[in-house]
Motif scaffolding. Structure first.
Motif, PDB file in Angstrom:
ATOM      1  N   THR A 137     -10.000  15.166  26.601  1.00 47.15           N
ATOM      2  CA  THR A 137      -8.653  15.261  26.018  1.00 47.15           C
ATOM      3  C   THR A 137      -8.557  14.597  24.655  1.00 47.15           C
ATOM      4  O   THR A 137      -7.960  15.141  23.723  1.00 47.15           O
ATOM      5  CB  THR A 137      -7.620  14.650  26.990  1.00 47.15           C
ATOM      6  OG1 THR A 137      -7.709  15.361  28.226  1.00 47.15           O
ATOM      7  CG2 THR A 137      -6.206  14.750  26.450  1.00 47.15           C
ATOM      8  N   THR A 138      -9.161  13.433  24.510  1.00 42.44           N
ATOM      9  CA  THR A 138      -9.071  12.791  23.192  1.00 42.44           C
ATOM     10  C   THR A 138      -9.843  13.589  22.143  1.00 42.44           C
ATOM     11  O   THR A 138      -9.421  13.687  20.993  1.00 42.44           O
ATOM     12  CB  THR A 138      -9.588  11.331  23.229  1.00 42.44           C
ATOM     13  OG1 THR A 138     -10.810  11.295  23.953  1.00 42.44           O
ATOM     14  CG2 THR A 138      -8.570  10.401  23.860  1.00 42.44           C
ATOM     15  N   GLY A 139     -10.952  14.191  22.559  1.00 40.49           N
ATOM     16  CA  GLY A 139     -11.712  15.026  21.622  1.00 40.49           C
ATOM     17  C   GLY A 139     -10.915  16.265  21.218  1.00 40.49           C
ATOM     18  O   GLY A 139     -10.811  16.598  20.043  1.00 40.49           O
ATOM     19  N   ILE A 140     -10.339  16.918  22.228  1.00 35.51           N
ATOM     20  CA  ILE A 140      -9.592  18.158  21.964  1.00 35.51           C
ATOM     21  C   ILE A 140      -8.357  17.893  21.104  1.00 35.51           C
ATOM     22  O   ILE A 140      -8.011  18.698  20.245  1.00 35.51           O
ATOM     23  CB  ILE A 140      -9.180  18.810  23.312  1.00 35.51           C
ATOM     24  CG1 ILE A 140     -10.410  19.359  24.034  1.00 35.51           C
ATOM     25  CG2 ILE A 140      -8.149  19.912  23.100  1.00 35.51           C
ATOM     26  CD1 ILE A 140     -10.159  19.727  25.495  1.00 35.51           C
ATOM     27  N   ARG A 160      -7.733  15.272  19.077  1.00 33.99           N
ATOM     28  CA  ARG A 160      -7.855  14.425  17.887  1.00 33.99           C
ATOM     29  C   ARG A 160      -7.315  15.082  16.615  1.00 33.99           C
ATOM     30  O   ARG A 160      -6.554  14.482  15.877  1.00 33.99           O
ATOM     31  CB  ARG A 160      -9.307  13.994  17.679  1.00 33.99           C
ATOM     32  CG  ARG A 160      -9.452  13.195  16.376  1.00 33.99           C
ATOM     33  CD  ARG A 160     -10.670  12.348  16.333  1.00 33.99           C
ATOM     34  NE  ARG A 160     -10.708  11.488  17.493  1.00 33.99           N
ATOM     35  CZ  ARG A 160     -11.799  10.871  17.914  1.00 33.99           C
ATOM     36  NH1 ARG A 160     -12.939  11.039  17.275  1.00 33.99           N
ATOM     37  NH2 ARG A 160     -11.768  10.094  18.964  1.00 33.99           N
ATOM     38  N   PRO A 161      -7.667  16.344  16.337  1.00 41.85           N
ATOM     39  CA  PRO A 161      -7.152  16.927  15.080  1.00 41.85           C
ATOM     40  C   PRO A 161      -5.659  17.231  15.118  1.00 41.85           C
ATOM     41  O   PRO A 161      -5.078  17.529  14.083  1.00 41.85           O
ATOM     42  CB  PRO A 161      -7.943  18.244  14.953  1.00 41.85           C
ATOM     43  CG  PRO A 161      -8.984  18.214  16.003  1.00 41.85           C
ATOM     44  CD  PRO A 161      -8.539  17.270  17.054  1.00 41.85           C
ATOM     45  N   VAL A 162      -5.045  17.187  16.291  1.00 47.22           N
ATOM     46  CA  VAL A 162      -3.627  17.552  16.364  1.00 47.22           C
ATOM     47  C   VAL A 162      -2.748  16.354  16.741  1.00 47.22           C
ATOM     48  O   VAL A 162      -1.609  16.515  17.177  1.00 47.22           O
ATOM     49  CB  VAL A 162      -3.380  18.738  17.338  1.00 47.22           C
ATOM     50  CG1 VAL A 162      -4.022  20.004  16.801  1.00 47.22           C
ATOM     51  CG2 VAL A 162      -3.872  18.430  18.746  1.00 47.22           C
ATOM     52  N   THR A 163      -3.299  15.170  16.588  1.00 46.83           N
ATOM     53  CA  THR A 163      -2.486  13.968  16.809  1.00 46.83           C
ATOM     54  C   THR A 163      -2.654  13.036  15.608  1.00 46.83           C
ATOM     55  O   THR A 163      -3.672  13.059  14.914  1.00 46.83           O
ATOM     56  CB  THR A 163      -2.921  13.197  18.078  1.00 46.83           C
ATOM     57  OG1 THR A 163      -4.342  13.014  18.049  1.00 46.83           O
ATOM     58  CG2 THR A 163      -2.530  13.917  19.344  1.00 46.83           C
ATOM     59  N   LYS A 164      -1.640  12.225  15.387  1.00 47.60           N
ATOM     60  CA  LYS A 164      -1.752  11.209  14.343  1.00 47.60           C
ATOM     61  C   LYS A 164      -2.747  10.139  14.798  1.00 47.60           C
ATOM     62  O   LYS A 164      -3.466   9.543  14.002  1.00 47.60           O
ATOM     63  CB  LYS A 164      -0.359  10.597  14.104  1.00 47.60           C
ATOM     64  CG  LYS A 164      -0.316   9.521  13.043  1.00 47.60           C
ATOM     65  CD  LYS A 164       1.105   9.040  12.816  1.00 47.60           C
ATOM     66  CE  LYS A 164       1.134   7.878  11.816  1.00 47.60           C
ATOM     67  NZ  LYS A 164       2.480   7.314  11.678  1.00 47.60           N
ATOM     68  N   TYR A 165      -2.767   9.922  16.102  1.00 52.35           N
ATOM     69  CA  TYR A 165      -3.639   8.908  16.682  1.00 52.35           C
ATOM     70  C   TYR A 165      -3.791   9.230  18.155  1.00 52.35           C
ATOM     71  O   TYR A 165      -2.840   9.694  18.793  1.00 52.35           O
ATOM     72  CB  TYR A 165      -2.985   7.534  16.507  1.00 52.35           C
ATOM     73  CG  TYR A 165      -3.701   6.396  17.177  1.00 52.35           C
ATOM     74  CD1 TYR A 165      -4.948   5.969  16.736  1.00 52.35           C
ATOM     75  CD2 TYR A 165      -3.124   5.725  18.245  1.00 52.35           C
ATOM     76  CE1 TYR A 165      -5.598   4.919  17.353  1.00 52.35           C
ATOM     77  CE2 TYR A 165      -3.771   4.660  18.864  1.00 52.35           C
ATOM     78  CZ  TYR A 165      -5.004   4.277  18.418  1.00 52.35           C
ATOM     79  OH  TYR A 165      -5.650   3.241  19.032  1.00 52.35           O
ATOM     80  N   ASN A 166      -4.977   9.012  18.703  1.00 50.80           N
ATOM     81  CA  ASN A 166      -5.093   9.108  20.156  1.00 50.80           C
ATOM     82  C   ASN A 166      -6.141   8.130  20.656  1.00 50.80           C
ATOM     83  O   ASN A 166      -6.946   7.605  19.878  1.00 50.80           O
ATOM     84  CB  ASN A 166      -5.388  10.548  20.605  1.00 50.80           C
ATOM     85  CG  ASN A 166      -6.807  11.013  20.289  1.00 50.80           C
ATOM     86  OD1 ASN A 166      -7.702  10.217  20.020  1.00 50.80           O
ATOM     87  ND2 ASN A 166      -7.016  12.316  20.330  1.00 50.80           N
ATOM     88  N   CYS A 167      -6.082   7.832  21.934  1.00 52.12           N
ATOM     89  CA  CYS A 167      -7.100   6.949  22.503  1.00 52.12           C
ATOM     90  C   CYS A 167      -7.106   7.083  24.020  1.00 52.12           C
ATOM     91  O   CYS A 167      -6.190   7.630  24.619  1.00 52.12           O
ATOM     92  CB  CYS A 167      -6.847   5.503  22.103  1.00 52.12           C
ATOM     93  SG  CYS A 167      -5.348   4.828  22.792  1.00 52.12           S
ATOM     94  N   ILE A 168      -8.186   6.606  24.612  1.00 48.85           N
ATOM     95  CA  ILE A 168      -8.270   6.548  26.060  1.00 48.85           C
ATOM     96  C   ILE A 168      -8.259   5.070  26.460  1.00 48.85           C
ATOM     97  O   ILE A 168      -8.887   4.239  25.799  1.00 48.85           O
ATOM     98  CB  ILE A 168      -9.525   7.285  26.582  1.00 48.85           C
ATOM     99  CG1 ILE A 168      -9.606   7.220  28.102  1.00 48.85           C
ATOM    100  CG2 ILE A 168     -10.802   6.788  25.952  1.00 48.85           C
ATOM    101  CD1 ILE A 168     -10.599   8.238  28.695  1.00 48.85           C
ATOM    102  N   VAL A 169      -7.517   4.760  27.485  1.00 50.03           N
ATOM    103  CA  VAL A 169      -7.412   3.365  27.926  1.00 50.03           C
ATOM    104  C   VAL A 169      -8.380   3.162  29.085  1.00 50.03           C
ATOM    105  O   VAL A 169      -8.257   3.817  30.118  1.00 50.03           O
ATOM    106  CB  VAL A 169      -5.975   3.041  28.412  1.00 50.03           C
ATOM    107  CG1 VAL A 169      -5.861   1.567  28.756  1.00 50.03           C
ATOM    108  CG2 VAL A 169      -4.953   3.436  27.363  1.00 50.03           C
TER     109      VAL A 169
END
Ligand code: TPP
Ligand code: MG
Length: 608
Positions: free
Chosen positions: A163-166, A168-177
């Protein structure tokens, strides 16, 4: 970490799990892992203290969240269980894309952060169109997704997606906790990142074991974002230079984008335009930032903008861009855009400045602050010759259509909607001709009134966005002015409106075509209408089946009474307007041409 398209913080967590080559064969898979379904929770993960799922709920409440949108699934169930008792209004869409657009419409209408939640794999994948839509239009959203257990990540576990890979280009920021101890901090940071600077969607991916793991908390949550710096105030020297350029200018134009609405700076915009006496044109997303009934308004510019805005931009000696990004639908040919103008570019995002068009006076910072400073320094000038010239263009080439036609003209439907709602409704749109006619013929007077997918141009946006807006603004009339094929994409969400007693109105400008595609095929592909026609259902019957009121209009004489009836409904109501099938949007700047090289002007002039 891959470079982000705009300023973004350091990854707070390893954003991407070290993914094994999951397609390289069975040999890599551990039989022991395969035997454990991904939704089975490891009892060892439970410690003492507060469970991760409850930490998420508490973090949301601490951010003031009282409404959210989302759809459940296996690995997000611990969180949904905690929602059972939480004081949060929860709207369940029929598809996660709809949920994401609802959160987006909610955010645009309210100015708050929209929150959406989905499960892993298919749920998270279904969010991507909604996230990309929000990313392109700088809409603050926090998306929470469930993820398979940490130990299964990279194993092609059931419903696993990167999900974070998919996203990444469509979010300002993402991460996995990956550690429950980080959860509260990351959620707090997500809201901060989504809602500050150039706003945008943030996604937090939370493995199911992190949702059930416990940790002791003392309630204090400190953000840790050393790489995320905001340019709050504009540089005083640059502001002074901008004010001087405005004071010197004979033929200025203010070119305003959605950034002014995000910055809640419409009041300052109006004060500046009035004090310095500046004509104002807006982008599609900027509509509503400046009252279109005011004499300085030039309405929308660009490919389907007004002739008078486009001419003014091409002839101006100073272009003052505020919260706009010189999108290609605005500039037409960049090489010949605003050829005589000195350019002031005010934007909160340094990466947007001079990206498409070089700026003579860049000012980075919050539009509200910068405009307030400019107001102090600008002088009033009459600019009689300039305003006279603009008035002539306005008179000669107004937006128009054949008012005497016997068919139902889509523009007439919109004018009538505007008249009967006093220009006060919140309007959402589909994408295509319906969207452009709405921008041309509804008259917007206040910010957050026009809600449309500008950057991505997402068909299917209008209905769920209307639902989100209606949740945010229960006392307003919310109308989705949609295309038949745009509506087709997310129409099951009408049931979401019915279920949640949201009395939204849907007006389908039903031309039976993917009208904008057909228009291009008519003009540039020799009328070869290749695959731009689909048969439609009877929308009034569909609406009734979904529990809404359905009305069909196929005569011009019925338009007004149908709108009246629609507006009086306390339930969701759809009107299927069978409009003129081959009506076109004018004017139009064909691709590759300059902004002043508009087709359709003869027609507009003859109708003026
Ligand atoms: C999801 C998506 N797919 C394809 C497109 C390309 N596209 C832009 S406008 C359009 C036709 C829209 O048809 P309709 O909703 O009936 O609106 P109209 O132009 O007829 O008003 C298409 C296919 C798009 N913008 N979004
Ligand atoms: Mg259509």
């Amino acid at each position: 970490m891959k470079p982000k398209p705009r300023s973004s913080p350091q990854q707070a967590e390893p954003a991407e799990p070290a993914k094994k080559s999951s397609r390289s064969g069975e040999a890599q898979r551990s039989p022991a892992i395969k035997a454990v379904p991904s939704t089975t929770l490891p009892s060892t993960a439970l410690g003492t203290g507060k469970a991760g799922a409850q930490i998420i709920v508490d973090a949301l409440l601490a951010e003031g969240v009282d409404t959210m949108f989302g759809y459940p699934g296996g690995v997000i169930l611990p969180f949904f269980d905690r929602l059972y008792d939480a004081p949060i209004r929860f709207i369940i869409p029929r598809h996660e894309q709809g949920g994401c657009h609802m959160a987006d419409g909610y955010a645009r209408a309210s100015g708050k952060v929209g929150v959406v939640v989905a499960t892993s794999g298919p749920g998270a994948c279904n969010l991507t169109t909604g996230l990309a839509t929000a990313m392109m239009d700088s809409v603050p959203i926090v998306a929470l997704t469930g993820q398979v257990r940490t130990e299964l990540i990279g194993n092609d576990a059931f419903q696993e997606a990167d999900t974070t890979g998919i996203t990444r280009p469509v979010t300002k920021y993402n991460c996995i906790v990956k550690d429950v101890k980080d959860l509260a901090r990351i959620i707090k940071e997500s809201f901060y990142i989504a809602s500050t600077g150039r706003q945008g969607p943030v996604l937090v991916d939370i493995p199911v074991d992190v949702q059930v793991a416990r940790c002791e908390t003392d309630g204090a949550i400190e953000m840790d974002l050393p790489g995320y710096r905001l340019a709050a105030k504009g540089h005083s020297g640059q502001i002074k230079a901008a004010a001087e350029a405005i004071n010197r200018s004979e033929q200025p134009v203010l070119y305003v984008g959605g950034g002014v609405i995000s910055a809640n700076a419409s009041g300052e915009l109006r004060a500046l335009a009035e004090k310095a006496h500046l004509p104002v044109t807006t982008t599609l997303l900027g509509l509503g930032s400046y009252d279109q009934s005011r004499p300085e308004s030039l309405d929308m510019l660009g490919m389907h903008g007004s002739a008078y805005a486009n001419y003014a931009v091409q002839e101006c000696d100073l272009l003052i861009a505020v919260g706009a990004r010189f999108d290609d639908r605005v500039t037409a040919s960049v090489k010949t855009f605003a050829p005589r103008a000195k350019i002031i570019h005010i934007d909160v995002d340094p990466a947007s400045i001079a990206k498409n068009v070089a700026a003579d006076i860049p000012v980075v910072g919050d539009a509200k602050h910068i405009l307030a400073e400019l107001i102090k320094q600008v002088e009033h000038r009459e600019r009689e010759t300039w305003f006279k010239k603009i008035a002539e263009w306005k008179k000669k080439f107004p937006f128009s259509y054949d008012r005497g036609a016997s068919t139902v003209k889509p523009q007439y439907v919109i004018e009538e909607l505007c008249r009967q709602t006093g220009g006060k409704a919140i309007i959402t749109t589909g994408v295509g001709q319906n969207q452009m006619w709405t921008a041309q013929f509804y008259r917007f007077s206040r910010p957050r009134q026009m809600i449309s997918s500008g950057g991505l141009g997402t068909m299917g946006y209008g209905l769920p966005a209307a639902i989100g807006a209606a949740v945010a603004c229960p006392d307003e009339t919310v109308i989705d002015i949609d295309g038949d094929h745009s509506f087709n994409m997310t129409m099951t969400e009408l049931r979401t409106a019915v279920e949640n007693e949201l009395p939204i109105k849907v007006c389908i400008l039903n031309n039976g075509y993917m009208g904008m595609v057909r228009q291009w095929q008519e003009l540039f592909y020799n009328k070869r209408y290749s695959k731009s026609y689909l048969s439609n259902p009877d929308y009034a019957t569909v609406a009734e089946a979904l529990g809404a009121v359905g009305i069909t209009v196929d005569k011009k004489a019925e338009v007004s009474s149908a709108i009246k009836k629609m507006l009086s409904q306390k339930r969701p109501c759809l009107v299927d307007f069978k409009v003129d099938r081959e009506e076109n949007v004018w004017p139009m700047v064909p691709t590759g041409k300059s902004l002043n090289e508009m087709d359709g002007l003869d027609l507009l002039e003859s109708l003026a």
